[in-house]
Scaffold this motif. Structure first.
Motif, mmCIF file in Angstrom:
data_model
loop_
_atom_site.group_PDB
_atom_site.id
_atom_site.type_symbol
_atom_site.label_atom_id
_atom_site.label_comp_id
_atom_site.label_asym_id
_atom_site.label_seq_id
_atom_site.Cartn_x
_atom_site.Cartn_y
_atom_site.Cartn_z
ATOM 1 N N TYR A 32 50.781 54.974 79.096
ATOM 2 C CA TYR A 32 50.454 53.597 78.769
ATOM 3 C C TYR A 32 51.068 53.137 77.458
ATOM 4 C CZ TYR A 32 46.690 54.060 82.250
ATOM 5 O OH TYR A 32 45.963 54.253 83.388
ATOM 6 N N LYS A 99 48.265 48.348 78.168
ATOM 7 C CA LYS A 99 49.154 47.936 79.260
ATOM 8 C C LYS A 99 49.359 49.152 80.145
ATOM 9 C CE LYS A 99 53.554 45.525 79.933
ATOM 10 N NZ LYS A 99 54.311 46.526 80.701
ATOM 11 N N ARG A 100 49.021 49.035 81.418
ATOM 12 C CA ARG A 100 48.923 50.216 82.271
ATOM 13 C C ARG A 100 50.255 50.825 82.637
ATOM 14 N NH1 ARG A 100 45.144 47.994 86.969
ATOM 15 N NH2 ARG A 100 46.464 46.199 86.569
ATOM 16 N N SER A 105 55.331 45.141 75.784
ATOM 17 C CA SER A 105 55.565 43.719 75.971
ATOM 18 C C SER A 105 55.061 42.939 74.767
ATOM 19 C CB SER A 105 54.855 43.221 77.230
ATOM 20 O OG SER A 105 54.984 41.808 77.349
ATOM 21 N N ALA A 110 50.538 40.265 79.379
ATOM 22 C CA ALA A 110 50.962 41.467 80.090
ATOM 23 C C ALA A 110 49.988 42.621 79.934
ATOM 24 C CB ALA A 110 52.331 41.898 79.594
ATOM 25 N N TYR A 111 49.004 42.491 79.059
ATOM 26 C CA TYR A 111 48.064 43.579 78.782
ATOM 27 C C TYR A 111 46.859 43.476 79.706
ATOM 28 C CZ TYR A 111 51.017 44.724 74.889
ATOM 29 O OH TYR A 111 52.105 45.110 74.143
ATOM 30 N N ASP A 112 46.403 44.653 80.163
ATOM 31 C CA ASP A 112 45.416 44.693 81.235
ATOM 32 C C ASP A 112 43.972 44.824 80.752
ATOM 33 O OD1 ASP A 112 47.973 46.621 82.394
ATOM 34 O OD2 ASP A 112 47.365 44.838 83.523
#
Length: 124
Positions: A32, A99-100, A105, A110-112
């Protein structure tokens, strides 16, 4: 699922330093990217810095280059943000985010997974 808990925020004078911590738990995240993002009052969330958990490559926003340092401690599953030479414009809520997959980014979208945030206030 990844759980992220930030700590270390507070009030500091211009030119001072703070170190933020982000404790991560949950699913393995060896592949990650972990990042720090911030949101100032009345502004959109913005990228600050990111680090690849495996390999340790780092990425910084231009506004913090040379002042902030991102790092991680694999054994403790913890990420840090050392912030030096703080300015009033650094005042914001700072979030740790994961971020998976894929590359780092600069886009907050874009981060989960996100932590709850820790507030940093820099007085002038």
């Amino acid at each position: 699922q990844v759980q992220l808990v930030e700590s270390g925020g507070g009030l500091v004078q211009t030119g001072g330093s703070l170190r933020l911590s982000c404790a991560a738990s949950g699913r393995t995240f060896s592949s990650y990217v972990l990042g720090w993002l911030r949101q100032a009052p009345g502004k959109e969330r913005e990228f600050v810095a990111a680090i690849r958990w495996s390999g340790g490559s780092t990425y910084y926003a231009d506004s913090v280059k040379g002042r902030f340092t991102i790092s991680r401690d694999n054994a403790k599953n913890t990420m840090y943000l050392q912030m030096n030479s703080l300015k009033p414009e650094d005042t914001a809520v700072y979030y740790c985010a994961n971020k998976r997959a894929g590359s780092a980014s600069y886009n907050p979208g874009a981060y989960d997974y996100w932590g709850q945030g820790t507030k940093v206030t820099v007085s002038s």
